[in-house]
Design a protein around this motif. Structure first.
Motif, PDB file in Angstrom:
ATOM      1  N   HIS A   1      -9.104  18.000  25.616  1.00 26.19           N
ATOM      2  CA  HIS A   1      -8.053  16.989  25.659  1.00 26.19           C
ATOM      3  C   HIS A   1      -7.978  16.349  27.049  1.00 26.19           C
ATOM      4  O   HIS A   1      -8.439  16.929  28.035  1.00 26.19           O
ATOM      5  N   VAL A   2      -7.441  15.145  27.068  1.00 24.90           N
ATOM      6  CA  VAL A   2      -7.154  14.448  28.320  1.00 24.90           C
ATOM      7  C   VAL A   2      -5.656  14.172  28.312  1.00 24.90           C
ATOM      8  O   VAL A   2      -5.139  13.534  27.391  1.00 24.90           O
ATOM      9  N   ASP A   3      -4.939  14.680  29.301  1.00 22.53           N
ATOM     10  CA  ASP A   3      -3.481  14.601  29.282  1.00 22.53           C
ATOM     11  C   ASP A   3      -2.954  13.232  29.705  1.00 22.53           C
ATOM     12  O   ASP A   3      -3.597  12.501  30.468  1.00 22.53           O
ATOM     13  N   ALA A   4      -1.732  12.932  29.247  1.00 16.03           N
ATOM     14  CA  ALA A   4      -1.079  11.669  29.603  1.00 16.03           C
ATOM     15  C   ALA A   4      -0.828  11.579  31.105  1.00 16.03           C
ATOM     16  O   ALA A   4      -0.747  10.472  31.650  1.00 16.03           O
ATOM     17  N   GLU A   5      -0.701  12.722  31.782  1.00 18.04           N
ATOM     18  CA  GLU A   5      -0.538  12.698  33.245  1.00 18.04           C
ATOM     19  C   GLU A   5      -1.729  12.012  33.913  1.00 18.04           C
ATOM     20  O   GLU A   5      -1.594  11.371  34.954  1.00 18.04           O
ATOM     21  N   GLN A   6      -2.897  12.134  33.280  1.00 14.66           N
ATOM     22  CA  GLN A   6      -4.107  11.548  33.837  1.00 14.66           C
ATOM     23  C   GLN A   6      -4.325  10.104  33.367  1.00 14.66           C
ATOM     24  O   GLN A   6      -4.746   9.251  34.153  1.00 14.66           O
ATOM     25  N   VAL A   7      -4.062   9.837  32.079  1.00 12.21           N
ATOM     26  CA  VAL A   7      -4.415   8.522  31.530  1.00 12.21           C
ATOM     27  C   VAL A   7      -3.238   7.793  30.878  1.00 12.21           C
ATOM     28  O   VAL A   7      -3.397   6.674  30.391  1.00 12.21           O
ATOM     29  N   GLY A   8      -2.048   8.390  30.875  1.00 14.13           N
ATOM     30  CA  GLY A   8      -0.909   7.760  30.207  1.00 14.13           C
ATOM     31  C   GLY A   8      -1.049   7.858  28.695  1.00 14.13           C
ATOM     32  O   GLY A   8      -1.901   8.589  28.182  1.00 14.13           O
ATOM     33  N   SER A   9      -0.217   7.134  27.965  1.00 14.75           N
ATOM     34  CA  SER A   9      -0.366   7.108  26.512  1.00 14.75           C
ATOM     35  C   SER A   9      -1.547   6.201  26.167  1.00 14.75           C
ATOM     36  O   SER A   9      -1.808   5.219  26.852  1.00 14.75           O
TER      37      SER A   9
ATOM     38  N   GLY B   1      -2.149   2.181  25.525  1.00 17.03           N
ATOM     39  CA  GLY B   1      -1.289   1.745  24.414  1.00 17.03           C
ATOM     40  C   GLY B   1      -0.225   2.788  24.167  1.00 17.03           C
ATOM     41  O   GLY B   1      -0.086   3.733  24.941  1.00 17.03           O
ATOM     42  N   GLY B   2       0.532   2.627  23.099  1.00 10.52           N
ATOM     43  CA  GLY B   2       1.556   3.619  22.797  1.00 10.52           C
ATOM     44  C   GLY B   2       2.822   3.407  23.605  1.00 10.52           C
ATOM     45  O   GLY B   2       3.104   2.314  24.098  1.00 10.52           O
ATOM     46  N   SER B   3       3.588   4.491  23.801  1.00  5.28           N
ATOM     47  CA  SER B   3       4.950   4.384  24.336  1.00  5.28           C
ATOM     48  C   SER B   3       5.024   4.252  25.857  1.00  5.28           C
ATOM     49  O   SER B   3       5.949   3.640  26.380  1.00  5.28           O
ATOM     50  N   HIS B   4       4.081   4.853  26.587  1.00  3.94           N
ATOM     51  CA  HIS B   4       4.146   4.800  28.060  1.00  3.94           C
ATOM     52  C   HIS B   4       2.737   4.692  28.652  1.00  3.94           C
ATOM     53  O   HIS B   4       2.248   5.613  29.294  1.00  3.94           O
ATOM     54  N   PRO B   5       2.083   3.551  28.437  1.00  5.77           N
ATOM     55  CA  PRO B   5       0.710   3.403  28.934  1.00  5.77           C
ATOM     56  C   PRO B   5       0.643   3.357  30.457  1.00  5.77           C
ATOM     57  O   PRO B   5       1.501   2.784  31.116  1.00  5.77           O
ATOM     58  N   LYS B   6      -0.381   3.981  30.986  1.00  2.00           N
ATOM     59  CA  LYS B   6      -0.654   3.937  32.423  1.00  2.00           C
ATOM     60  C   LYS B   6      -1.582   2.758  32.738  1.00  2.00           C
ATOM     61  O   LYS B   6      -1.589   2.239  33.845  1.00  2.00           O
ATOM     62  N   PHE B   7      -2.374   2.371  31.722  1.00  2.24           N
ATOM     63  CA  PHE B   7      -3.346   1.294  31.884  1.00  2.24           C
ATOM     64  C   PHE B   7      -3.059   0.192  30.872  1.00  2.24           C
ATOM     65  O   PHE B   7      -2.568   0.461  29.777  1.00  2.24           O
TER      66      PHE B   7
ATOM     67  N   LEU C   1     -12.233   8.731  35.872  1.00  2.00           N
ATOM     68  CA  LEU C   1     -12.417   7.363  35.383  1.00  2.00           C
ATOM     69  C   LEU C   1     -13.513   6.695  36.209  1.00  2.00           C
ATOM     70  O   LEU C   1     -13.362   6.503  37.417  1.00  2.00           O
ATOM     71  N   VAL C   2     -14.628   6.364  35.579  1.00  2.00           N
ATOM     72  CA  VAL C   2     -15.799   5.901  36.322  1.00  2.00           C
ATOM     73  C   VAL C   2     -16.069   4.405  36.158  1.00  2.00           C
ATOM     74  O   VAL C   2     -16.766   3.810  36.984  1.00  2.00           O
ATOM     75  N   LEU C   3     -15.569   3.795  35.084  1.00  2.00           N
ATOM     76  CA  LEU C   3     -15.811   2.372  34.852  1.00  2.00           C
ATOM     77  C   LEU C   3     -14.570   1.725  34.279  1.00  2.00           C
ATOM     78  O   LEU C   3     -13.776   2.387  33.575  1.00  2.00           O
ATOM     79  N   GLU C   4     -14.383   0.444  34.561  1.00  2.00           N
ATOM     80  CA  GLU C   4     -13.284  -0.305  33.965  1.00  2.00           C
ATOM     81  C   GLU C   4     -13.780  -1.707  33.614  1.00  2.00           C
ATOM     82  O   GLU C   4     -14.392  -2.381  34.431  1.00  2.00           O
TER      83      GLU C   4
ATOM     84  N   VAL D   1      -7.418  -5.629  23.839  1.00  2.00           N
ATOM     85  CA  VAL D   1      -8.553  -5.037  23.131  1.00  2.00           C
ATOM     86  C   VAL D   1      -8.039  -4.405  21.835  1.00  2.00           C
ATOM     87  O   VAL D   1      -7.071  -3.633  21.852  1.00  2.00           O
ATOM     88  N   VAL D   2      -8.684  -4.734  20.710  1.00  2.00           N
ATOM     89  CA  VAL D   2      -8.227  -4.194  19.418  1.00  2.00           C
ATOM     90  C   VAL D   2      -9.195  -3.166  18.837  1.00  2.00           C
ATOM     91  O   VAL D   2      -8.855  -2.468  17.883  1.00  2.00           O
TER      92      VAL D   2
END
Length: 354
Positions: A40-48, A66-72, A90-93, A100-101
């Motif tokens: 798993h990857v936690d929301a602390e790291q990537v948000g929702s 996306g979702g309720s509290h996105p970090k990105f 996180l290596v690329l953006e 994005v859908v």
């Protein structure tokens, strides 16, 4: 796809051996057989997270906020590399002008879908934009990318209502605007598409969800017409078996259907087909092939389906639903279909990071 348990979307990996769950609490990854959490990857790291896509069973994961509290933001696709040292993996953006859908990955390509445009990048080494296609309005991000090493096929809705566009990414020159091959699949809007694992066939359903059609990707000829039912329905997924012998479709009617593609004699026919010649109104209905087997899933919970691996008889199909439930059914050539396993995958715990 959002549900009360914080699930925003689901995706199987390319060989259907794992699935990832994009959630308000991050991303969770599960093995299918046996069902167990792989990481798993936690929301602390990537948000929702609104969307997540795995690359095979590798350490690479594509994430869209996306979702309720996105970090990105939802206009960016982020690549998470679990093999990277340290906390920041996180290596690329990749950033786009609009949300994005959908995201699709294969061993050498990244496909990003916006509501009316689609981008193709080389991936993961030296990511470069190769293609950009304008599409029909596509809010659901309908598309599929063939995982085969031999065929780099991409399919998405065409400009004309009910049409599909096929692009061979291996033979199209990067930077060119060559017209993709078009298949006139349906009279109404396209509702779902899937490419067979080797890339020889494409299956599609219209937004009405009553008929499924199978086409040859080489000749564009229609190979089969399959009937899910007579009432309109929203299709959640189309999925081929690993050997392309079967196709599964699941809808908001709470039913999954399995069709035989190789030995079509296994599919059911209308009782009227035995009567003989019928008029032009009933003709297409009578000639349709109905599913070999069917199974139930929660009607109110969107789901994704995949087939069991290994070519065992009887064959199996699994459904994972946004309410957190996991269903496994076995079906036989005579149409018997029984549930073999049920679980709540969101309640399975694993302390390991991805």
């Amino acid at each position: 796809m959002a549900q009360a348990r914080g699930v925003n979307s689901l995706r199987f990996n390319q060989d259907q051996s794992c699935f990832c769950v994009a959630m308000d609490s991050g991303v969770r990854i599960f093995n299918v057989e046996p069902l167990m959490e792989k990481g798993h990857v936690d929301a602390e790291q990537v948000g929702s997270v609104g969307l997540a896509e795995m690359l095979n069973r590798s350490n690479l994961l594509a994430i869209v906020g996306g979702g309720s509290h996105p970090k990105f933001p939802d206009v960016s696709v982020l690549i998470w590399d679990d093999a990277r040292e340290g906390k920041d993996k996180l290596v690329l953006e990749f950033t786009f002008p609009k949300p994005v859908v959908a995201v699709r990955l294969r061993h050498d390509k990244l496909v990003v879908v916006l509501q009316s445009r689609l981008y193709v990048f080389s991936f993961p080494h030296n990511p470069t934009k190769l293609f950009e296609f304008d599409t029909r309005h596509n809010p659901k991000g309908i598309c599929d990318l063939c995982p085969s090493l031999e065929k780099a096929l991409l399919v998405f809705p065409g400009h004309k209502c009910g049409s599909l566009q096929l692009v061979d990414l291996a033979s199209t020159q990067p930077g060119t605007s060559s017209a993709p091959v078009t298949i006139n699949a349906h009279q109404s809007e396209v509702g779902a598409v899937a490419l067979s694992p080797p890339g020889g066939a494409v299956a599609s359903a219209s937004a009405r969800g009553t008929l499924l059609r199978l086409f040859c990707t080489q000749s564009r000829a229609r190979l089969l017409e399959l009937r899910r039912g007579t009432d309109p329905a929203t299709l959640y997924c189309l999925a081929f078996s690993p050997d392309s012998a079967f196709l599964c479709a699941a809808s908001d009617k709470g039913t999954g259907h399995v069709f035989a593609l190789r030995d079509t004699r296994l599919n059911r026919r209308s009782a009227l087909a035995r009567v003989g010649k019928v008029g032009p109104v009933l003709g297409p209905y009578v000639e349709s092939q109905w599913s070999l087997a069917s199974f139930t899933v929660p009607a109110e919970a969107p789901c994704l389906c995949a087939f069991g691996r290994g070519g065992r008889s009887p064959s199996s199909v699994v459904a994972v639903c946004v309410d957190g439930t996991f269903h496994k059914y076995v079906f036989s050539p005579d149409g018997n279909c029984n549930r073999e396993a049920f679980d709540v995958f969101l309640d399975i715990c694993d302390d390991d990071d991805f």
